[in-house]
Design a protein around this motif. Structure first.
Motif, mmCIF file in Angstrom:
data_model
loop_
_atom_site.group_PDB
_atom_site.id
_atom_site.type_symbol
_atom_site.label_atom_id
_atom_site.label_comp_id
_atom_site.label_asym_id
_atom_site.label_seq_id
_atom_site.Cartn_x
_atom_site.Cartn_y
_atom_site.Cartn_z
ATOM 1 N N HIS A 79 -29.303 -22.070 -11.295
ATOM 2 C CA HIS A 79 -28.132 -21.211 -11.308
ATOM 3 C C HIS A 79 -27.000 -22.006 -10.649
ATOM 4 O O HIS A 79 -27.244 -22.823 -9.772
ATOM 5 N N THR A 80 -25.777 -21.770 -11.078
ATOM 6 C CA THR A 80 -24.649 -22.517 -10.511
ATOM 7 C C THR A 80 -23.802 -21.621 -9.620
ATOM 8 O O THR A 80 -23.438 -20.512 -10.018
ATOM 9 N N TYR A 81 -23.521 -22.108 -8.443
ATOM 10 C CA TYR A 81 -22.651 -21.373 -7.523
ATOM 11 C C TYR A 81 -21.382 -22.191 -7.296
ATOM 12 O O TYR A 81 -21.449 -23.392 -7.035
ATOM 13 N N THR A 82 -20.237 -21.548 -7.394
ATOM 14 C CA THR A 82 -18.972 -22.241 -7.144
ATOM 15 C C THR A 82 -18.525 -21.968 -5.714
ATOM 16 O O THR A 82 -18.352 -20.807 -5.310
ATOM 17 N N GLU A 84 -16.564 -21.385 -2.390
ATOM 18 C CA GLU A 84 -15.272 -20.769 -2.081
ATOM 19 C C GLU A 84 -14.837 -21.182 -0.688
ATOM 20 O O GLU A 84 -15.649 -21.637 0.117
ATOM 21 N N LYS A 95 -26.749 -15.487 0.601
ATOM 22 C CA LYS A 95 -26.455 -14.623 -0.553
ATOM 23 C C LYS A 95 -27.632 -14.553 -1.522
ATOM 24 O O LYS A 95 -27.723 -13.648 -2.340
ATOM 25 N N TYR A 96 -28.505 -15.567 -1.447
ATOM 26 C CA TYR A 96 -29.641 -15.615 -2.359
ATOM 27 C C TYR A 96 -30.968 -15.384 -1.645
ATOM 28 O O TYR A 96 -32.034 -15.449 -2.269
ATOM 29 N N GLY A 97 -30.896 -15.172 -0.321
ATOM 30 C CA GLY A 97 -32.121 -14.966 0.443
ATOM 31 C C GLY A 97 -32.995 -16.205 0.508
ATOM 32 O O GLY A 97 -34.217 -16.104 0.536
ATOM 33 N N ILE A 98 -32.358 -17.388 0.477
ATOM 34 C CA ILE A 98 -33.134 -18.637 0.562
ATOM 35 C C ILE A 98 -32.649 -19.455 1.761
ATOM 36 O O ILE A 98 -31.691 -19.073 2.431
ATOM 37 N N PRO B 99 -33.389 -10.675 -3.341
ATOM 38 C CA PRO B 99 -32.116 -11.171 -2.803
ATOM 39 C C PRO B 99 -31.531 -12.289 -3.673
ATOM 40 O O PRO B 99 -30.315 -12.340 -3.876
ATOM 41 N N ALA B 100 -32.395 -13.156 -4.211
ATOM 42 C CA ALA B 100 -31.908 -14.250 -5.051
ATOM 43 C C ALA B 100 -31.303 -13.708 -6.343
ATOM 44 O O ALA B 100 -30.261 -14.179 -6.803
ATOM 45 N N GLY B 103 -27.909 -12.229 -5.504
ATOM 46 C CA GLY B 103 -26.923 -13.298 -5.326
ATOM 47 C C GLY B 103 -26.489 -13.884 -6.649
ATOM 48 O O GLY B 103 -25.305 -14.107 -6.897
ATOM 49 N N GLN B 107 -22.677 -13.558 -8.347
ATOM 50 C CA GLN B 107 -21.914 -14.765 -8.691
ATOM 51 C C GLN B 107 -21.559 -14.788 -10.179
ATOM 52 O O GLN B 107 -20.432 -15.082 -10.559
ATOM 53 N N LYS B 111 -17.844 -14.704 -11.980
ATOM 54 C CA LYS B 111 -17.415 -15.710 -12.971
ATOM 55 C C LYS B 111 -16.927 -15.050 -14.246
ATOM 56 O O LYS B 111 -16.016 -15.528 -14.905
#
Lengths: 127, 160
Positions: A79-82, A84, A95-98, B99-100, B103, B107, B111
């Motif tokens: 997955h791609t996160y931009t 900020e 935000k991803y629980g990782i 949670p993943a 997230g 996102q 977008k």
């Protein structure tokens, strides 16, 4: 009438327009259709048919998860996160629980230092 | 009198034969061949008095319908009893932990310009709330459904 029978015209259309798909059963009997369409046009045909059967997609009995052959080849499970303004790896990972280290490990090719990331950078997030 | 009886009898026989056309065995063969030609597999055919009964396990509802539609096109088949069963489908696994997924969807929605929508994921099932512009609605739902979730409670509102 089973969920499959309700959406049979959608499955028939997928067979006709060259979309390959697999069916699975999600929460509370939801039908999950996961597949790859040969083109964006073929994918849109499926969504149009879904809209014809359930105009606002509110029944909750179908999940249509169709990628195009192109995006499937490019995506590859990441997955791609931009980034900020104000972000750091820990915050993004939250935000991803990782763990932040998981993001760091997957982006060492573009990041020199885990403390230095810049707005607009695109980070790969392992899923 | 005898000649008249024979004539009537002969005509009657001729009528019965023409009405029957092919025998059940011929029809069974014809249906089987047509199913094979249509790439329908796993279906057994029995024909009695022109009525075809289909049994066996097929991949999904589309294959079931295809088997029935194909059998109906065979000349001489009066009706089709579709007793095929659907192959059981596996249980869906969410693409990632809750949670993943949350997230990822957040996102992806951002977008796609679906900022008014918000999601929460429990056990792979997403609950969608908030409001997005009418013109964006379908795209926003698409983004959510493509995230690898296994259930949805769509309460998203259509705005202007």
């Amino acid at each position: 009438m089973s969920v499959q029978e309700k959406y049979v015209s959608l499955l028939e259309l997928a067979n006709q327009n060259g979309t390959t798909y697999e069916l699975s059963e999600g929460n509370e009997g939801t039908l999950v259709v996961t597949g790859t369409a040969p083109s964006a046009e073929a994918k849109q045909q499926l969504w149009d048919e879904y809209a014809r059967l359930d105009p606002e997609f509110r029944s909750g009995d179908l999940i249509l998860n169709i990628q195009t052959a192109e995006s499937a080849a490019a995506g590859g499970g990441m997955h791609t996160y931009t980034v900020e303004s104000g972000d750091n790896l820990t915050k993004i990972a939250g935000k991803y629980g990782i763990q932040w280290k998981a993001i760091w490990d997957h982006n060492r090719d573009i990041l020199k230092d885990p403390d230095k990331i810049y707005p607009g950078q695109e980070l790969k997030i392992p899923m | 009198m005898k000649i008249k009886f024979i004539t009537v009898f002969t005509i009657a026989i001729a009528l019965v034969l023409s009405a029957c056309g092919k025998s059940d065995a011929d029809l069974q063969k014809a249906v089987t061949e047509k199913l094979t030609a249509a790439s329908v597999t796993g279906v057994a055919v029995a024909v009695k008095d022109g009525v075809a009964t289909l049994t066996g396990e097929v991949a999904d509802a589309a294959a079931k319908k295809k088997a029935e539609d194909t059998a109906k096109t065979v000349e001489g088949i009066k009706s089709v009893v579709n007793s095929t069963t659907l192959k059981p489908i596996p249980v869906a696994t969410p693409a990632a932990a809750d949670p993943a997924l949350t997230g990822k969807i957040d996102q992806d929605l951002k977008k796609a310009g679906c900022t008014g929508a918000s999601v929460s994921v429990t056990g792979g099932k997403v609950t969608v709330t908030g409001e997005v512009p009418n013109a964006k609605y379908a795209e926003c739902v698409q983004v959510i459904m493509q995230s690898g979730i296994t259930g949805i409670d769509n309460q998203l509102k259509k705005g202007k």
